[in-house]
Design a protein around this motif. Sequence first.
Motif, PDB file in Angstrom:
ATOM      1  N   ALA A  13     -15.038  -0.333   5.464  1.00 37.30           N
ATOM      2  CA  ALA A  13     -14.002   0.533   6.037  1.00 37.30           C
ATOM      3  C   ALA A  13     -14.193   1.972   5.571  1.00 37.30           C
ATOM      4  O   ALA A  13     -14.009   2.919   6.342  1.00 37.30           O
ATOM      5  CB  ALA A  13     -12.620   0.030   5.647  1.00 37.30           C
ATOM      6  N   LYS A  14     -14.582   2.116   4.321  1.00 38.27           N
ATOM      7  CA  LYS A  14     -14.811   3.454   3.774  1.00 38.27           C
ATOM      8  C   LYS A  14     -16.020   4.112   4.443  1.00 38.27           C
ATOM      9  O   LYS A  14     -15.993   5.302   4.754  1.00 38.27           O
ATOM     10  CB  LYS A  14     -15.006   3.358   2.264  1.00 38.27           C
ATOM     11  CG  LYS A  14     -14.949   4.666   1.548  1.00 38.27           C
ATOM     12  CD  LYS A  14     -14.981   4.427   0.050  1.00 38.27           C
ATOM     13  CE  LYS A  14     -15.042   5.726  -0.703  1.00 38.27           C
ATOM     14  NZ  LYS A  14     -15.132   5.522  -2.140  1.00 38.27           N
ATOM     15  N   ALA A  51      -4.612  -1.283   6.527  1.00 34.68           N
ATOM     16  CA  ALA A  51      -3.265  -1.134   5.954  1.00 34.68           C
ATOM     17  C   ALA A  51      -3.262  -1.514   4.483  1.00 34.68           C
ATOM     18  O   ALA A  51      -3.839  -2.509   4.078  1.00 34.68           O
ATOM     19  CB  ALA A  51      -2.271  -1.982   6.720  1.00 34.68           C
ATOM     20  N   GLY A  52      -2.623  -0.667   3.687  1.00 34.74           N
ATOM     21  CA  GLY A  52      -2.509  -0.930   2.255  1.00 34.74           C
ATOM     22  C   GLY A  52      -3.681  -0.423   1.434  1.00 34.74           C
ATOM     23  O   GLY A  52      -3.695  -0.599   0.225  1.00 34.74           O
ATOM     24  N   SER A  53      -4.642   0.211   2.059  1.00 36.91           N
ATOM     25  CA  SER A  53      -5.782   0.737   1.308  1.00 36.91           C
ATOM     26  C   SER A  53      -5.806   2.260   1.413  1.00 36.91           C
ATOM     27  O   SER A  53      -5.096   2.851   2.226  1.00 36.91           O
ATOM     28  CB  SER A  53      -7.101   0.162   1.838  1.00 36.91           C
ATOM     29  OG  SER A  53      -7.388   0.686   3.113  1.00 36.91           O
ATOM     30  N   LEU A  54      -6.629   2.870   0.595  1.00 38.06           N
ATOM     31  CA  LEU A  54      -6.718   4.319   0.642  1.00 38.06           C
ATOM     32  C   LEU A  54      -7.366   4.788   1.937  1.00 38.06           C
ATOM     33  O   LEU A  54      -7.112   5.901   2.397  1.00 38.06           O
ATOM     34  CB  LEU A  54      -7.478   4.857  -0.581  1.00 38.06           C
ATOM     35  CG  LEU A  54      -8.972   5.091  -0.466  1.00 38.06           C
ATOM     36  CD1 LEU A  54      -9.198   6.575  -0.710  1.00 38.06           C
ATOM     37  CD2 LEU A  54      -9.735   4.322  -1.502  1.00 38.06           C
ATOM     38  N   GLY A 107     -10.737  16.057   3.450  1.00 35.49           N
ATOM     39  CA  GLY A 107     -10.633  14.612   3.628  1.00 35.49           C
ATOM     40  C   GLY A 107     -11.926  13.908   3.266  1.00 35.49           C
ATOM     41  O   GLY A 107     -11.917  12.878   2.597  1.00 35.49           O
ATOM     42  N   PHE A 108     -13.059  14.464   3.698  1.00 35.85           N
ATOM     43  CA  PHE A 108     -14.356  13.854   3.392  1.00 35.85           C
ATOM     44  C   PHE A 108     -14.611  13.836   1.889  1.00 35.85           C
ATOM     45  O   PHE A 108     -15.037  12.823   1.333  1.00 35.85           O
ATOM     46  CB  PHE A 108     -15.474  14.625   4.114  1.00 35.85           C
ATOM     47  CG  PHE A 108     -16.816  13.972   4.010  1.00 35.85           C
ATOM     48  CD1 PHE A 108     -17.135  12.898   4.819  1.00 35.85           C
ATOM     49  CD2 PHE A 108     -17.763  14.425   3.103  1.00 35.85           C
ATOM     50  CE1 PHE A 108     -18.372  12.276   4.728  1.00 35.85           C
ATOM     51  CE2 PHE A 108     -19.004  13.822   3.003  1.00 35.85           C
ATOM     52  CZ  PHE A 108     -19.310  12.740   3.817  1.00 35.85           C
ATOM     53  N   ILE A 109     -14.318  14.946   1.217  1.00 31.03           N
ATOM     54  CA  ILE A 109     -14.515  15.019  -0.239  1.00 31.03           C
ATOM     55  C   ILE A 109     -13.585  14.046  -0.952  1.00 31.03           C
ATOM     56  O   ILE A 109     -14.006  13.331  -1.869  1.00 31.03           O
ATOM     57  CB  ILE A 109     -14.313  16.463  -0.735  1.00 31.03           C
ATOM     58  CG1 ILE A 109     -15.470  17.344  -0.242  1.00 31.03           C
ATOM     59  CG2 ILE A 109     -14.212  16.512  -2.254  1.00 31.03           C
ATOM     60  CD1 ILE A 109     -15.267  18.828  -0.472  1.00 31.03           C
ATOM     61  N   LYS A 115      -9.853   9.196  -3.379  1.00 31.91           N
ATOM     62  CA  LYS A 115      -8.483   9.709  -3.405  1.00 31.91           C
ATOM     63  C   LYS A 115      -7.862   9.492  -2.030  1.00 31.91           C
ATOM     64  O   LYS A 115      -8.490   9.724  -1.007  1.00 31.91           O
ATOM     65  CB  LYS A 115      -8.465  11.198  -3.716  1.00 31.91           C
ATOM     66  CG  LYS A 115      -8.879  11.555  -5.115  1.00 31.91           C
ATOM     67  CD  LYS A 115      -8.785  13.053  -5.303  1.00 31.91           C
ATOM     68  CE  LYS A 115      -9.253  13.467  -6.676  1.00 31.91           C
ATOM     69  NZ  LYS A 115      -9.248  14.934  -6.807  1.00 31.91           N
ATOM     70  N   ALA A 116      -6.615   9.084  -2.043  1.00 31.05           N
ATOM     71  CA  ALA A 116      -5.889   8.922  -0.789  1.00 31.05           C
ATOM     72  C   ALA A 116      -5.415  10.287  -0.301  1.00 31.05           C
ATOM     73  O   ALA A 116      -5.246  11.220  -1.097  1.00 31.05           O
ATOM     74  CB  ALA A 116      -4.683   8.010  -0.995  1.00 31.05           C
TER      75      ALA A 116
END
Length: 119
Positions: A13-14, A51-54, A107-109, A115-116
Amino acid sequence: MSQQLVLDDTSDAKNLARILYIAHGITFFFSLGMLSILPVIVNHIKRPDTAGSLVHSHHTWMIRTFWYYLAWMALGWVLFATIIGLPLAFVIWGAAWIWHAYRLIRGFIDLNNNKAEYV
């Protein structure tokens, strides 16, 4: 005692979120963000899976970035249509462009630093 390999679904997902940040960046560079509708559709489709993840916060971050940017660009076009609002349209477009670029880079960094994103 046996060892089991545990697959981490969040890494997939990341990685997808990274690809989407890059896709947003490429479309932003070549079309001033108007072709970002394609990656934002993927963001909308994949967000419930995270859902529920960063990563969920990053999908939300990209979605909101696109829609707010589109709204500011539309406001610029409305002002551009009037002679009086012409200078203000250029200011709005410039500010929206800088803001959009900042949000994609940040956001990319932050995704790479685990970090969320908080809107």
